[in-house]
Design a protein around this motif. Sequence first.
Motif: not given
Length: 168
Positions: A97, A83, A64, A74-78
């Motif tokens: 975010c 980032c 992670s 990191d706005c989409n948590s992917s």
Amino acid sequence: DVALESTACGSRPVCTGNLRDCKNGAADGCETDVGSDVNNCGGCGIVCTAPAGGDATCVDGKCSLSACAKGALDCNSSLADGCEVDGARDANNCGGCGKICPGGTNGAAACRAGQCALVCNAGYLDCDGNPDNGCETNGSADAKNCGNCGNVCPASPNLNAACAAGTC
């Protein structure tokens, strides 16, 4: 003695939980925690690659993102794209975010160094510094703010002060 023969043959120790023998067999035992080791995440030899703009970590055996570089988000948590947002310049994620910068009359929303700003359309000025009413001054025609805020066109006894195309 089967136990002695297996040790002599270099068999691996029996490990429990997240501990694994990823290095030297019985010589150092179950030395690796695959639940938190970025070089052995979830299993021996599984390396967590640092995502773009951030640092990798291993949590419960899964790679992670541990932290983003300054200004990156990191706005989409992917983990795949890391980032992915520049929080210092993105007007839809300015400093965080989902923090959307508002636009205004005669101006457009902008993000500068993680702070919302207003960019005035050509010829317009934000002379009162209040983004809520936008770029309220027409610097192309306002004799009290001609070309720049506070630039007053001088009047004389026989002439009226005027501003045209931002020039007195």
